[in-house]
Write an enzyme that holds these catalytic residues in place. Structure first.
Site, PDB file in Angstrom:
ATOM      1  N   ALA A  27       0.841  -1.191   0.000  1.00 46.94           N
ATOM      2  CA  ALA A  27       0.000   0.000   0.000  1.00 46.94           C
ATOM      3  C   ALA A  27       0.877   1.242   0.000  1.00 46.94           C
ATOM      4  O   ALA A  27       2.106   1.157   0.082  1.00 46.94           O
ATOM      5  CB  ALA A  27      -0.903  -0.004   1.231  1.00 46.94           C
ATOM      6  N   LYS A  28       0.171   2.360  -0.067  1.00 47.10           N
ATOM      7  CA  LYS A  28       0.845   3.656  -0.137  1.00 47.10           C
ATOM      8  C   LYS A  28       1.935   3.824   0.924  1.00 47.10           C
ATOM      9  O   LYS A  28       3.008   4.337   0.658  1.00 47.10           O
ATOM     10  CB  LYS A  28      -0.215   4.740   0.073  1.00 47.10           C
ATOM     11  CG  LYS A  28      -0.025   5.954  -0.801  1.00 47.10           C
ATOM     12  CD  LYS A  28      -1.013   7.010  -0.390  1.00 47.10           C
ATOM     13  CE  LYS A  28      -2.000   7.285  -1.509  1.00 47.10           C
ATOM     14  NZ  LYS A  28      -3.119   8.109  -1.074  1.00 47.10           N
ATOM     15  N   ARG A  29       1.621   3.340   2.134  1.00 47.79           N
ATOM     16  CA  ARG A  29       2.580   3.574   3.233  1.00 47.79           C
ATOM     17  C   ARG A  29       3.933   2.893   2.992  1.00 47.79           C
ATOM     18  O   ARG A  29       4.924   3.236   3.619  1.00 47.79           O
ATOM     19  CB  ARG A  29       1.988   3.125   4.576  1.00 47.79           C
ATOM     20  CG  ARG A  29       1.783   1.646   4.667  1.00 47.79           C
ATOM     21  CD  ARG A  29       1.220   1.206   6.013  1.00 47.79           C
ATOM     22  NE  ARG A  29       1.016  -0.230   6.000  1.00 47.79           N
ATOM     23  CZ  ARG A  29       0.022  -0.834   5.368  1.00 47.79           C
ATOM     24  NH1 ARG A  29      -0.884  -0.118   4.729  1.00 47.79           N
ATOM     25  NH2 ARG A  29      -0.088  -2.144   5.376  1.00 47.79           N
ATOM     26  N   HIS A  30       3.973   1.901   2.084  1.00 47.24           N
ATOM     27  CA  HIS A  30       5.260   1.261   1.799  1.00 47.24           C
ATOM     28  C   HIS A  30       6.121   2.110   0.862  1.00 47.24           C
ATOM     29  O   HIS A  30       7.282   1.787   0.637  1.00 47.24           O
ATOM     30  CB  HIS A  30       5.046  -0.125   1.183  1.00 47.24           C
ATOM     31  CG  HIS A  30       4.412  -1.091   2.139  1.00 47.24           C
ATOM     32  ND1 HIS A  30       3.143  -1.589   1.948  1.00 47.24           N
ATOM     33  CD2 HIS A  30       4.855  -1.612   3.304  1.00 47.24           C
ATOM     34  CE1 HIS A  30       2.851  -2.406   2.960  1.00 47.24           C
ATOM     35  NE2 HIS A  30       3.866  -2.428   3.787  1.00 47.24           N
ATOM     36  N   GLY A  31       5.538   3.177   0.314  1.00 49.78           N
ATOM     37  CA  GLY A  31       6.294   4.086  -0.561  1.00 49.78           C
ATOM     38  C   GLY A  31       6.460   3.530  -1.962  1.00 49.78           C
ATOM     39  O   GLY A  31       6.345   2.324  -2.189  1.00 49.78           O
TER      40      GLY A  31
END
Ligand code: GLU
Length: 340
Positions: A267-271
């Site tokens: 997801a987004k939080r993994h960059g």
């Protein structure tokens, strides 16, 4: 003179039906490498079989969808080297390829289902359903299952509720187990009523994904649906809709999800996961394709390769059956700001 049989009887088993597949993004955000990899695998499945590929924009949930995300998805896919024979930008014989322009077809299907008595109005509010879901044992593996509260209301009870609330429409799940053979994941089996009676039209008038996707895949002659594992719970529901509508279902293949280094869904939080951000960093599409191919068993190492070069390499048996962990080195290669 002996004549050779030029007109041998037609063997129906030998009639080749052209494979038709599709990628059907919901334009509610920027496309990320998880969706892009599903698009790539679906495209490879079809291109490796000389089939036809369709792009359909699934913006049926209008409040969640934005046209600029759809435009961006089209650009991102083209940048990756994925093309389509029919789609919103190129047209085709099954146009329109944008769900918000296809309401007519969904309403016709709803009438057909209604005539068969498989739908019922549901007056439960979101808050009531939430309360049930958070009660102990209220959650099933597929998420909160609707407990059928409005399934057996009398006409009188319905009209009392109708006076104060616009209902949603639910499909009454029959009491049968559903089994099917998934082209990627093998035999699947779901108990009777799995997931509970599901919504086909919301109280605000929006047609559900389950109904729209079935109507469109059938209307567009799709023979092969390849999508992410997160949608496998939807397949029994969709198979029941095909049956109720008297339509032949396509073959299904659900491919394992990509996970981040911490084991949770990528997801987004993994960059570094949106295609837009990867492109902004000036990374070449072949590098992204190479990484996606490596996560899909089609390439030994994440070396650059074009989408077209992967066509002869594609085989469903190569696609792993378990979720794939994308490590930090791969995320760094795509430009993520992950400490070495
Ligand atoms: N529109 C769905 C999504 O973006 C995909 C639907 C499907 O492939 O069946 O998640």
């Amino acid at each position: 003179m002996r004549r050779t049989a030029l007109t041998a009887p037609l063997d129906l088993n030998e009639v080749v039906i052209v494979k038709r597949g599709r990628f059907a993004p919901t334009p509610s955000g920027y496309m990320h490498i998880g969706n892009a990899r599903t698009a790539l695998l679906s495209w490879l499945q079809i291109r490796s079989a000389d089939g036809q590929f369709v792009l359909r924009i699934e913006d049926i949930d209008k409040p969640r969808s934005k046209p600029h995300y759809a435009r961006q998805a089209i650009e991102d896919l083209r940048w990756l080297g994925i093309d389509w024979d029919e789609g919103p930008d190129v047209g085709g014989q099954y146009a329109p390829y944008i769900q918000s322009e296809r309401e007519f077809f969904y309403e016709a299907a709803l009438r057909k289902l209604n005539d068969q008595g498989v739908l019922y109005p549901c007056y439960c509010s979101r808050a009531e359903l939430q309360a049930i879901a958070s009660a102990p044992h209220g959650l099933s593996a597929e998420g909160p299952a609707y407990p059928g509260l409005c399934r057996h209301l009398t006409e009188e009870q319905r009209s009392v509720r109708e006076a104060v609330k616009q209902p949603s429409l639910r499909f009454a799940m029959p009491d049968v187990a559903i089994t099917f053979v998934d082209e990627a994941a093998g035999e699947q089996s779901f108990p009777p009523g799995a997931g509970g009676d599901f919504v086909v039209k919301r109280a605000d008038g929006i047609i559900s994904y389950q109904l729209a996707v079935v109507v469109d895949d059938h209307a567009m002659g799709i023979t092969d649906v390849l999508r992410g594992w997160d949608l496998i719970d939807s397949t029994p529901r969709q198979l029941l809709l095909y049956k109720a509508l008297g339509m032949k279902p396509p073959r299904f293949a659900h491919v394992p999800l990509l996970l981040g280094p911490d084991g949770t869904r990528l997801a987004k939080r993994h960059g570094a996961v949106s295609l837009a951000s990867i492109r902004e960093r000036g990374i070449a599409p072949e590098l992204v394709i190479g990484a996606m191919a490596a996560w899909s068993g089609l390439h030994d190492r994440a070396e650059p390769i074009s989408a077209a070069e992967l066509i002869p390499r594609f085989h469903m048996n190569l696609v792993p059956r378990n979720p794939v962990v994308v490590d930090e080195a791969a995320l760094r290669m795509l430009g993520a700001d992950v400490a070495p």
